[in-house]
Write a protein that holds these residues in place. Structure first.
Motif, PDB file in Angstrom:
ATOM      1  N   ASP A 269      14.616  76.500  25.831  1.00 32.10           N
ATOM      2  CA  ASP A 269      13.513  77.301  25.286  1.00 32.10           C
ATOM      3  C   ASP A 269      12.257  77.007  26.089  1.00 32.10           C
ATOM      4  O   ASP A 269      11.922  75.845  26.315  1.00 32.10           O
ATOM      5  CB  ASP A 269      13.220  76.903  23.829  1.00 32.10           C
ATOM      6  CG  ASP A 269      14.348  77.307  22.897  1.00 32.10           C
ATOM      7  OD1 ASP A 269      14.822  78.447  23.032  1.00 32.10           O
ATOM      8  OD2 ASP A 269      14.752  76.466  22.072  1.00 32.10           O
ATOM      9  N   VAL A 270      11.565  78.053  26.455  1.00 34.37           N
ATOM     10  CA  VAL A 270      10.282  77.855  27.134  1.00 34.37           C
ATOM     11  C   VAL A 270       9.244  77.517  26.068  1.00 34.37           C
ATOM     12  O   VAL A 270       9.079  78.254  25.099  1.00 34.37           O
ATOM     13  CB  VAL A 270       9.869  79.129  27.909  1.00 34.37           C
ATOM     14  CG1 VAL A 270       8.480  78.940  28.533  1.00 34.37           C
ATOM     15  CG2 VAL A 270      10.899  79.436  28.990  1.00 34.37           C
ATOM     16  N   VAL A 271       8.564  76.410  26.212  1.00 41.45           N
ATOM     17  CA  VAL A 271       7.543  76.015  25.228  1.00 41.45           C
ATOM     18  C   VAL A 271       6.134  76.073  25.830  1.00 41.45           C
ATOM     19  O   VAL A 271       5.163  76.026  25.089  1.00 41.45           O
ATOM     20  CB  VAL A 271       7.805  74.616  24.635  1.00 41.45           C
ATOM     21  CG1 VAL A 271       9.091  74.607  23.848  1.00 41.45           C
ATOM     22  CG2 VAL A 271       7.841  73.554  25.722  1.00 41.45           C
ATOM     23  N   ALA A 272       6.052  76.160  27.142  1.00 41.69           N
ATOM     24  CA  ALA A 272       4.733  76.314  27.759  1.00 41.69           C
ATOM     25  C   ALA A 272       4.898  77.090  29.051  1.00 41.69           C
ATOM     26  O   ALA A 272       5.891  76.911  29.770  1.00 41.69           O
ATOM     27  CB  ALA A 272       4.096  74.952  28.043  1.00 41.69           C
TER      28      ALA A 272
ATOM     29  N   LYS B  60      -0.052  81.022  30.083  1.00 41.95           N
ATOM     30  CA  LYS B  60      -0.698  80.694  28.808  1.00 41.95           C
ATOM     31  C   LYS B  60      -1.272  79.281  28.782  1.00 41.95           C
ATOM     32  O   LYS B  60      -2.336  79.033  28.214  1.00 41.95           O
ATOM     33  CB  LYS B  60       0.342  80.804  27.690  1.00 41.95           C
ATOM     34  CG  LYS B  60       0.232  82.092  26.889  1.00 41.95           C
ATOM     35  CD  LYS B  60       0.717  81.840  25.478  1.00 41.95           C
ATOM     36  CE  LYS B  60       1.802  82.820  25.090  1.00 41.95           C
ATOM     37  NZ  LYS B  60       2.692  82.311  24.070  1.00 41.95           N
ATOM     38  N   ASP B  61      -0.504  78.352  29.348  1.00 40.12           N
ATOM     39  CA  ASP B  61      -0.832  76.936  29.146  1.00 40.12           C
ATOM     40  C   ASP B  61      -1.241  76.207  30.423  1.00 40.12           C
ATOM     41  O   ASP B  61      -1.642  75.053  30.374  1.00 40.12           O
ATOM     42  CB  ASP B  61       0.372  76.216  28.537  1.00 40.12           C
ATOM     43  CG  ASP B  61       0.900  76.940  27.323  1.00 40.12           C
ATOM     44  OD1 ASP B  61       0.290  76.807  26.255  1.00 40.12           O
ATOM     45  OD2 ASP B  61       1.910  77.666  27.445  1.00 40.12           O
ATOM     46  N   GLY B  62      -1.075  76.875  31.530  1.00 40.14           N
ATOM     47  CA  GLY B  62      -1.448  76.237  32.788  1.00 40.14           C
ATOM     48  C   GLY B  62      -0.322  75.414  33.399  1.00 40.14           C
ATOM     49  O   GLY B  62      -0.464  74.859  34.484  1.00 40.14           O
TER      50      GLY B  62
END
Ligand SMILES: [Zn+2]
Length: 363
Positions: A162-165, A169-171
């Motif tokens: 799963d992509v969490v960042a 969005k988060d850099g």
């Protein structure tokens, strides 16, 4: 194993095993050995490698908390030579030198007891008494790439990322993943087959650096997907390459690694269950008892044959906190002998196993 459970003890007297070669009998020692809080009353003599010159100076108990009348595992250290793992036993001296050897041993052992520094140094390096080196021309990665499409054992959990960042969005980019402890190229832990046994997090790092031999059984496996690797396969290999060294990991190259990208064929399941070759119970017993191997590895999804339901190979090896590697790859790139394996486990607390990175240093 509890921290601090390991101690170095010295044996106060030697005893004879004149007929200990090639298959030593079991003998009880004539003495009780005391050290600190440990009382060892039934040291058994077994498997004396190089019995003719064995002069034992230290025994490091690897499972003091399990000692009940005998060693489960001990490693012996001999002056001026590399040490070796011996199960349940200590052997020393030669028939013609019995008396003088005993005297020499007593003196040597007394000196050893006094030289705490030496004992400590040895304790730090169980199985290793001198500088070790790995010589290699090539490094081969024996681990498969992990993705959601790898072959899975029936009913094992899927591999999920799963992509969490994300960079937008988060850099930065970060995923989390989940995977069964016995999925991908992996190592099984003792607690997977024995209640209350050690987890994957307990292996000492030096126990994961091992010589390896490769036994090619592709022809047998090609003819019979349920092929059970027998003692005759070991003997045939040894006729060509010599005796398997103590402490080795024996890798079985079945050809299954080539099926990895075809999960159906890799697991090869029908109404009777999976079909792939594996190591027979008697073969594993032979390798453990007659060759004192550290463990086995294979390019199928199980060290035990697919049709096996009792896991005799896993059970026997893991009862000794040994090594079982499954779903290996690139075994075709290894020589029959001369490889050193470095096995990188994920130290999952009390894990039943873990995906591993296995590096093979080859000559
Ligand atoms: Zn497994």
């Amino acid at each position: 194993m509890a921290e601090g459970a390991r101690q170095v003890i010295s044996i106060s007297r030697s005893y004879m095993l004149p007929d200990c070669f090639p298959v030593p009998p079991r003998r009880s020692p004539p003495e009780i050995i005391q050290y600190k809080n440990v009382s060892i009353t039934g040291v058994l003599a077994r498997r004396c490698c190089r019995w003719w010159d064995a002069r034992l100076f230290f025994v490091e108990l690897s499972a003091v908390d399990k000692v009940q009348g005998k060693f489960h595992q001990a490693s012996t250290g001999r002056e001026g030579s590399s040490s070796s793992m011996i199960e349940e036993g200590i052997v020393m001296t030669t028939p013609t030198q019995k008396k003088s050897c005993i005297k020499r041993m007593s003196v040597g052992v007394l000196a050893a007891l006094l030289s705490v520094g030496v004992a400590k140094a040895y304790a730090k390096n169980k199985e290793i008494t001198g500088m070790q080196s790995i010589q290699f021309r090539k490094v081969v990665d024996l681990s498969h790439i992990i993705s959601p499409t790898i072959p899975l054992w029936p009913n094992d959990p899927p591999v999920v990322f799963d992509v969490v960042a994300s960079q937008e969005k988060d850099g930065y980019y970060l995923r989390r993943f989940s995977i069964g402890e016995h999925s991908a190229t992996h190592m099984n832990a003792p607690n997977s087959f024995h209640p209350n046994a050690n987890g994957i997090d307990t292996y000492k790092p030096e126990s994961l650096v091992r010589p390896a031999v490769v036994i090619d059984i592709r022809a047998q496996a090609h003819d019979d997907a349920d092929y059970v690797i027998g003692v005759q396969d070991i003997e045939k290999w040894e006729q060509a390459h010599g005796r398997i060294d103590q402490g080795s990991v024996v890798l079985f190259y079945t050809g299954w690694q080539a099926l990895w990208n075809d999960p159906k064929r890799f697991i090869n399941e029908d109404s009777k269950g999976p079909h792939f070759p594996g190591v027979g119970a008697a073969t594993t017993k032979f390798l453990l008892e007659e060759r004192q191997i550290a463990g086995v590895g294979i390019d199928t999804h199980g060290a035990d044959p697919g049709q096996d339901t009792v896991y005799a190979t896993n059970s026997q090896i893991l009862a000794k906190d040994g090594i079982v590697l499954e779903c290996l790859t690139n075994l075709d790139q290894l020589p029959a002998k001369g490889t050193t394996l470095v096995i990188g486990v994920l130290r999952l607390k009390e894990g039943s196993g873990s995906p591993v990175s296995v590096m093979a240093f080859t000559p």
